[in-house]
Structures are given as C-alpha cells and as structure tokens.
Design an enzyme around this catalytic site. Structure first.
Site, mmCIF file in Angstrom:
data_model
loop_
_atom_site.group_PDB
_atom_site.id
_atom_site.type_symbol
_atom_site.label_atom_id
_atom_site.label_comp_id
_atom_site.label_asym_id
_atom_site.label_seq_id
_atom_site.Cartn_x
_atom_site.Cartn_y
_atom_site.Cartn_z
ATOM 1 N N GLU A 259 -78.072 -64.561 -3.825
ATOM 2 C CA GLU A 259 -78.911 -65.641 -4.349
ATOM 3 C C GLU A 259 -79.274 -65.399 -5.811
ATOM 4 O O GLU A 259 -79.288 -66.336 -6.610
ATOM 5 C CB GLU A 259 -80.193 -65.800 -3.515
ATOM 6 N N ARG A 263 -77.834 -68.204 -8.456
ATOM 7 C CA ARG A 263 -78.850 -69.072 -9.074
ATOM 8 C C ARG A 263 -79.249 -68.546 -10.459
ATOM 9 O O ARG A 263 -79.162 -69.261 -11.445
ATOM 10 C CB ARG A 263 -80.079 -69.165 -8.173
ATOM 11 N N ASP A 393 -68.264 -69.843 3.578
ATOM 12 C CA ASP A 393 -67.943 -70.924 2.635
ATOM 13 C C ASP A 393 -67.503 -70.546 1.216
ATOM 14 O O ASP A 393 -66.343 -70.720 0.835
ATOM 15 C CB ASP A 393 -69.114 -71.930 2.561
ATOM 16 N N GLU A 527 -73.729 -80.425 -0.660
ATOM 17 C CA GLU A 527 -72.281 -80.282 -0.405
ATOM 18 C C GLU A 527 -71.543 -81.613 -0.257
ATOM 19 O O GLU A 527 -70.377 -81.729 -0.665
ATOM 20 C CB GLU A 527 -72.042 -79.406 0.827
ATOM 21 N N THR A 613 -70.961 -71.648 -7.245
ATOM 22 C CA THR A 613 -71.345 -72.277 -5.983
ATOM 23 C C THR A 613 -72.755 -72.860 -6.027
ATOM 24 O O THR A 613 -73.199 -73.493 -5.074
ATOM 25 C CB THR A 613 -71.165 -71.300 -4.803
HETATM 26 C C1 DMJ Z 1 -76.613 -73.373 -2.521
HETATM 27 O O1 DMJ Z 1 -77.516 -72.398 -2.865
HETATM 28 C C2 DMJ Z 1 -75.212 -72.937 -2.761
HETATM 29 O O2 DMJ Z 1 -74.398 -74.046 -2.816
HETATM 30 C C3 DMJ Z 1 -74.691 -72.005 -1.720
HETATM 31 O O3 DMJ Z 1 -73.344 -71.692 -1.890
HETATM 32 C C4 DMJ Z 1 -74.863 -72.571 -0.352
HETATM 33 N N1 DMJ Z 1 -76.086 -73.225 -0.138
HETATM 34 C C5 DMJ Z 1 -76.885 -73.818 -1.122
HETATM 35 C C6 DMJ Z 1 -77.003 -75.317 -1.062
HETATM 36 O O4 DMJ Z 1 -76.906 -75.895 0.146
#
Ligand code: DMJ
Length: 631
Positions: A259, A263, A393, A527, A613
């Site tokens: 995270e 982020r 994912d 998503e 992501t």
């Molecule tokens: C986000 O923090 C990122 O996309 C992560 O890869 C998966 N989940 C959340 C959003 O749903």
C-alpha cells in the site's frame, strides 16, 4: 613553594615515583592504550565501536538522499535517525542484496538509510550554501528532467482537440462535471480531514487507519496527479504545500509494503514526472529506502509488513498463518522500484524487484498458474489458490505494464504475461449459461464461479496487452477484453443503485449478482471504470462513455453526501447506507479514469505513460530522442 636542590637527592614525583620508574610506567601505559584502541578495529563486529570513533562522513558514504539544498523545505525537516542495518541472511542462505551493483562492487556499505552528519546539515542550513556530498550530487544530477520531457511523444495533457473545436460539447460538460466531483471530494477532505489519511464524510473527521505505518496524508499524495491533470491549480498547490511542510517520514509504525508503494511512492513519482518538482522525487526515494527492510528474507521475496522503527518485517497474520507473502503485493513493486532507481541512481531498488522476477521465473507453476501465497523463506507456494481478483490481480497487470514501460524491451515480462494469460484462459475462464464471460477463481483445480470487483480491471489489462500478442491472438484478446468488461458492466446494471457489488457469482441460475449481504457493498472502487477507459481508448465505441456516465450519475445519487463521497453497504438498496469512508483511491483512480474516459486520447497518452495499480502515471522509458510532445 620553591624546592631547594639538595645534592644526592632526587626528588620523588607527586606519586612518589622516581624518574626511571616514571618512564617505565608511562611506557607501559602508552602500550596499553595502543593495544586497546587497536583491538576496537581488529575484533569482529566492531562496527558499532568504529562508529563512535570515526566521523560519520567516513562511515556512511551517502546512499542517503536527504536534500541539503539551502532553502529547500526538506532542509527544515528533522528526519528520524537511520534505520538499523538490514539483518544479515542466515548462513548459507542466498542474500539477494549482495547481488552485484555498481555501488556495492565499489565497497559501499549495506546500510541503505545512512545519515549525513548533523553538523554538515546545520552548516548547510545556517550558511545558505548548498552542501551535497559527492554521492548526493550524483543522485541530484542523475536525472535530466528536460531531456525526459523532450522524449515524450505527446504533450502530457494532450492537445485538447475537442475543446477548441467544440467548446460546448457534451463530452466537455461531462468532463467538467467529473472535475467538479474531484473538487468537492478534495475540498471536503481539506475541510474536515486535512493531513489525515482519509476523510470520514458522515462523522466529518479524519481517519488514519493502520496500513501506512504512521504516515499521514494518503489522500493528499494519492490526489496530486489527479489535481494536476484536471488543472485544479489552487488545490494542487495546497497539496504540494502540505507535502513540503507536513509530510514527515520520521514515523515508527508497521506499514503495508504494497500500500505504501502503490499509493505513496506511486503518487510521489507521478507528481514528480508531471511537474519536475524536486520535493516529490526526494520524498519518493527517502520513502523507498524505508521499505527496503521488507526484503530481508532468505529468498529476497519481501514480507508484506515492514516496521519503520526497527526495520523488522513480518507476513500478514491472515496469510497462511503468517507464513506467506502475497502474489499481488510482492508482484506489484516492479514499476515503482525501477523508477526509484532511475531517479536516485541507486541500483538497490531495481535489484530487489529483479530478484523477485528471478524467483518467480524459476519456480514450478501448477498448470502454468501463479498461486497467491508464496513462502518468503522457502520460496515454495503455500496454497494453490489462483485469482485474477484480490491477492493476485496486479501481479499480472505489472507484467504487461513492465513490458510497455520498458518501451517494449523487457521481453521476459512480456513472455511471462502471455504465458500466464494462456493458463488463465485455459483453467479459469468461463461463459455463463446466460452468455456472460467471466474469470473464476481456482482452488487446486476446483472453480469458485465468482468474480470480485477487483478482477474487473482485467478487461482493461487484456485490452492493453492485445496489440502485442501474437498476430493470430490479437483480435481474440480484444474480444475477450470487451466481453469481460461487459460482464462487469452487468454487475452494475443488475443492481438497484447501478453500482456494482464487491463480488458477484454465476451459479444457481443467478448471474453477475452478489449472493450474500457481506459481498453487496461498493467502496468507491475504480476497476470497472478503469476498464471502460482502456476499452474506450482501444475501440472508441460510445457504449463505454455511456456506461461511464451511468456510474457518474450513480455516484452522485448514492455516494455523494454533504461532506464528501462515501461507499455504500448495499448496492441492491436504493436507501443508501453509507460506510462513512471516502477512500483515497476514489480520488486517485475512480475520478481520474472517469476524467480520462471523457478526454482526448493524447491526455496522458498510453504511448508515453503506464498507470500503476493506483492509477498513478509513470513514464515509458523512451531511450531515443524522437519525442514530439514534451510539454
Ligand atoms: C487500489 O488500491 C488498487 O487499485 C489496488 O491494486 C487494488 N485495490 C484498490 C482499489 O480498489
């Protein structure tokens, strides 16, 4: 008192020693001192003692990147003392950190977060003179921002074609609406929760959570690039000022490696590449260094949690009783870590992720699939659960994006991606009796006929990767991407709120709907609109903008509150039951992808950028100079 000299009498010293004795005593004393001092350097593990005696500059030749540029806001911040040196691997274990790196080969020390001497920094602050040690100098000058911008194929924010031609177009109005939503989300956060990680819009306060190890301002860092993109200039300046003045890294909690990486590091890197502001680059690198202890494992596969204070690491308690690292977590570092090396000149970041790749390349994969749990100690899979949704994912996402970000030179990532996709198609892909294509979850050969909201990013990913597949597969992947995206849209369309549930099933005659209350919530996730954005760019089929607009309307109707946006607990109820959280990814991802869906294709062109992501754009590594855009 004057001593009178008496012949034949040698006066005694104050200690009552005569001269020859005194000489012998001094000789003995100096021998003893020499012996003790020498021992400090000869005894094993004497580094701590050496540290006491040697000047800091000698012991730490500067992997640190603390900006000591006078007047730079960073010079005012007192960072925490250095992290302890990474634990040495157990005897006989492979130490990934010992792989060749230019720095190491030259005998640089292992410590990755050394400090300069406080005196040196003080002088720099006091005198107003730039004081950079040689290594920092090279870090500072290792990246040529202007050259980077000149290599881009398109202006960063595009040419705004439709605006000049159709100032009052529908699409422009739609884009403006999304911008207003971002402004509202930001202002609500600023008013009630500035500096906290997230806004709680119902209670009108902030929330820190426990994922970020004591770091604050996750919403701010996650929002920087979206604010910049939408040209919310005043808001961007507010965010930047907070980073300069209040984003402190001297925290001591336990953080999620994943995270913090996607982020914070992702957000800071993007903010730097979009603006060239040094503060973002330096903070990104400093924070990257704080994550490195997570990699101190026998295999070099990082554990999920890193302790910022002690530098220790651990796996999540829920990950096979604390024994496993998670595929989506250690598999989603590659993009950011390569950029940390690019911007710092420090090879350690790239080495860490290359080692992960090496381990994954070598290990046996059941039917070509990658299970979600891997032991960072033995390097073995701990359970045969495979998912393109949660836990798996973004590992797949980072393979195809590594290929694209490398300007299509990382053929290993490309091969791994298409091989994995083939295996997923063979073993996980299904079509429901009602004709909906979905990717199921696999448990040692048994399928769970469900898709998580998280798995809905895969439509966009498959579209993104379609063009580089083998010729005979391209049309197939385009169609597959469209079908999966359609299924995810159905999960929205079949709810009362027109927002999708956290997970939806295909069994007992029900399709694309949640079957239990515990899976019926929507937490502002991106998503589905992410896939709409990629499919729009690929096909220009207006259906994706229509679907995207339905989401905008639903967000406004069910998630907008007086003090910000909130998730809802049941997408099948028209009476909203808010969860009191404005997630940071709503500003980083959901609103950004929606905005891009209603923008021209050359705004953050996919020729120049890949999105991490968390939707933070990172530039493609164009090494030639045939760029046209720059701006
Ligand atoms: C986000 O923090 C990122 O996309 C992560 O890869 C998966 N989940 C959340 C959003 O749903």
């Amino acid at each position: 008192m004057l001593m009178r000299k008496v012949p034949g009498f040698v006066p005694a010293s104050p200690w009552g020693l005569r001269l020859p004795h005194k000489f012998l005593f001094l000789l003995f004393l100096s021998g003893l001192v020499t012996l003790c001092f020498g021992a400090l350097f000869l005894l094993p593990n004497s580094s701590r003692l050496k540290r006491l005696f040697l000047a800091p500059r000698t012991q730490q030749p500067g992997l640190e990147v603390v900006a000591q540029v006078a007047g730079h806001p960073l010079t005012r911040e007192q960072e925490s003392p250095p992290n302890p040196a990474p634990a040495a691997p157990a005897p006989g274990e492979d130490d990934p950190s010992s792989q060749a790196s230019p720095h190491r080969r030259k005998g640089w020390p292992r410590r990755t977060r050394p400090t300069g001497s406080r005196e040196e920094a003080t002088v720099a602050r006091g005198s107003g003179v730039v004081v950079l040690r040689p290594q920092e100098e090279s870090i500072r000058s290792s990246f040529d921002f202007n050259a980077f911008r000149s290599r881009l194929r398109h202006p960063v924010l595009g040419t705004r074609g439709d605006e000049s031609m159709e100032p009052q177009s529908l699409v422009r109005t739609q884009r403006e609406k999304i911008k207003e939503m971002m402004q509202f989300a930001w202002q609500s956060y600023k008013r009630y929760a500035m500096g906290k990680n997230e806004l709680r819009p119902l209670t009108k306060d902030g929330y820190e959570g426990s994922m970020f190890g004591g770091l604050s301002g996750a919403t701010i860092i996650d929002s920087l690039d979206t604010l910049h993109l939408m040209e919310l200039k005043e808001e961007f300046q507010e965010a930047k000022a907070w980073v300069e003045e209040s984003f402190h890294l001297n925290v001591s909690g336990e953080a999620s490696l994943f995270e913090v990486n996607i982020r914070y590091i992702g957000g800071l890197l993007s903010a730097f590449y979009l603006t060239g502001e040094e503060v973002f680059r330096i903070k990104a690198i400093q924070l990257g260094e704080k994550l490195l202890p997570a990699f101190n494992t026998p295999t070099g596969i990082p554990k999920g949690v890193v302790n910022f204070k002690s530098g220790s690491n651990r796996s999540w308690g829920w990950a096979m009783a604390g024994s496993s690292s998670i595929l989506a977590e250690f598999g989603s570092l590659h993009l950011e870590f390569l950029h940390l090396t690019e911007l710092s000149g420090n090879q350690v970041f790239a080495e860490k992720v290359r080692n992960i790749r090496k381990v994954l390349r070598k290990i046996d994969k059941p039917f070509g699939l990658y299970p979600n749990f891997l032991s960072p100690v033995s390097g073995n899979w701990m359970q045969h659960h495979v998912s393109v949704g949660g836990l798996g994912d973004s590992f797949y996402e980072y393979l195809i994006k590594s290929w694209l970000m490398s300007a299509k030179t990382d053929t290993e990532a490309k091969d791994m991606y298409y091989e994995a996709l083939e295996a997923i198609e063979t073993h996980l892909l299904n079509v429901s009796p009602g004709g909906l294509t979905y990717i199921a979850e696999w448990r040692g050969g048994i399928l769970d006929h469900k898709m998580g909201h998280l798995a809905c990013f895969s439509g966009g990913m498959i579209a993104l990767g379609a063009e580089d597949a083998k010729e005979e597969k391209r049309a197939h992947y385009r169609e597959l991407a469209a079908q999966i995206t359609k299924t995810c849209h159905e999960s929205y369309a079949r709810s009362d709120t027109k927002l999708g549930p956290e997970a939806f099933w295909f069994n007992s005659g029900r399709e694309a709907v949640a079957t239990q209350m515990s899976e019926s919530y929507y937490i502002l996730r991106p998503e589905v609109v992410e896939s709409y954005m990629y499919l729009w760019r690929q096909t220009h089929n207006p259906i994706y903008r229509e679907w995207g607009w339905e989401v905008v309307m639903a967000l406004e109707k069910y998630c907008r509150t007086e003090a910000g946006f909130s998730g809802i607990q049941d997408v099948y109820s028209k009476v909203p039951n808010h969860d009191n959280k404005q997630q940071t990814f709503f500003l980083a991802e959901t609103l950004k992808y929606l905005y891009l869906l209603f923008s021209e294709d050359d705004m953050l062109s996919l020729e120049d950028w890949v999105f991490n992501t968390e939707a933070h754009p990172l530039p493609v590594n164009h090494s030639d100079s045939s760029g046209r855009g720059g701006g």
